[in-house]
Scaffold this motif. Structure first.
Motif: not given
Length: 366
Positions: A206-226
């Motif tokens: 759970l990420v309290g807020e998607m504030r910047d590209r780094d956070t969202f890109e890491t969220a994308l990476q996490a979602s793509e790795t299960g």
């Protein structure tokens, strides 16, 4: 009476009366937000020295320098026997003010919030992907996310890691293990917390807020790795939410990101709170965009203006527009027709619906 005793008395009064927020401005009496409306407390004005003393006595040591450097701060505060509060201290015209939000020690259930439990339960069962809770400040995003984490905790054996600024609801491990990390105390930033979380063997993040590209890109990476990732985003509807994700990236990367975002996104849920007709309080209304094959195709093609039509046509998969939810709540006698029309993104269409007139691809249906 000491400053802390005065403020603790106000917090007790707020909790006893079911207030969601407490507003304290220098040289004014306190105000409570009750069922969405501000009501003043009968008391003497609070001097600036008392407001400043409250912040400096209750702020975590780690944040003390930030308060003096930036003149604004977020933190959590607990009063024994009263409850927990999310505190925002700030200066206005050089004088201190504080807004405190009461946060229950017990995470809510879907039933407590009067929200669509079936659709949220289906999203909680996803193995991976990104689910975004959207809406303005005070629209109930945090409560809805807490109800989803609470559901997973009671239903699945998962490792859940939360990144929050500050921590609001607290959880007791039931079937899941839940680690809650507070930005500024347990980790420096959301982006750094997200980079570290992938080494912590999470199932759900759970990420309290998607504030910047780094956070969202890491969220994308996490979602793509299960991993299943929940987050919040300030957006007023699904179309704006999806477009905002692309705003994290430079123009030359946006087209390349369409397939990746379409593949990772599972849903956006955009909320507002309206006064309830019975029992006081407020009820959430929601636009829910479930990303199925048609929705993925729409995002991949960059046809964001079609998202509302996709939602409207896919009620069977749990998607619903604001108007569909407003119509349901008016017909159920839960909110007033006036409030529904005032909060509708398309009041003329809603007025027709409430009269029993619906437009379909084949024309008018009555």
């Amino acid at each position: 009476m000491s400053v802390l005793e005065t403020f603790h008395g106000l917090l007790s009064l707020a909790v006893e009366n079911g207030a969601s927020d407490i507003h304290i401005k220098s040289n004014k009496p306190a105000f409570l937000r009750l069922s969405g409306h501000l009501e003043s407390v009968e008391m003497d004005p609070i001097p600036p020295s008392a407001v400043r003393e409250f912040v400096e006595q209750t702020i975590p040591e780690e944040f003390y320098d930030d308060w003096h450097r930036h003149r604004q701060i977020d933190y959590s505060y607990r009063v024994e026997g009263v409850g927990r509060f999310r505190v925002n201290g700030f200066l206005q015209r050089g004088l201190p003010s504080v807004v405190m939000r009461h946060v229950s020690d017990h995470p809510p259930t879907f039933e407590d919030l009067h929200i669509d439990g079936d659709t949220l339960a289906n999203l909680c069962a996803e193995k991976d992907g990104i689910v975004l809770l959207c809406g303005p400040t005070g629209s109930g995003k945090s409560s809805t996310l807490a109800s989803m984490i609470n559901y997973i905790n009671h239903t699945y054996d998962k490792h859940i890691v939360t990144l929050e600024d500050p921590i609001e609801f607290t959880y007791t491990d039931i079937k899941s293990i839940i680690n809650q990390r507070e930005i500024g105390i347990d980790c420096p930033t959301f982006a750094q917390g997200m980079r570290a979380v992938l080494r912590q063997d999470p199932d759900v993040i759970l990420v309290g807020e998607m504030r910047d590209r780094d956070t969202f890109e890491t969220a994308l990476q996490a979602s793509e790795t299960g991993h299943l990732v929940f987050g919040t985003l300030h957006a007023s509807n699904a179309q704006q939410a999806v477009q905002r994700l692309f705003e994290f990236f430079p123009e030359e990367r946006k087209h390349a990101m369409q397939r990746q975002i379409a593949g990772a996104l599972r849903a956006t849920i955009t909320q507002k709170l309206l006064p309830a007709l019975e029992g006081g309080g407020r009820l959430p209304i929601a636009e829910t965009f479930i990303v199925d094959s048609l929705a993925r195709k729409t995002i991949m093609e960059g046809r964001f203006e079609k998202i509302e039509a996709v939602i409207e046509a896919n009620e069977d998969n749990g998607s619903k527009t604001f108007n569909q939810d407003l119509y349901r709540l008016v017909k159920a006698g839960r909110i007033t027709r006036e409030d529904a029309l005032n909060n509708s993104p398309n009041p003329r269409q809603l007025e027709m619906n409430l009269k029993g007139i619906f437009l379909s691809s084949g024309g008018i249906v009555q």
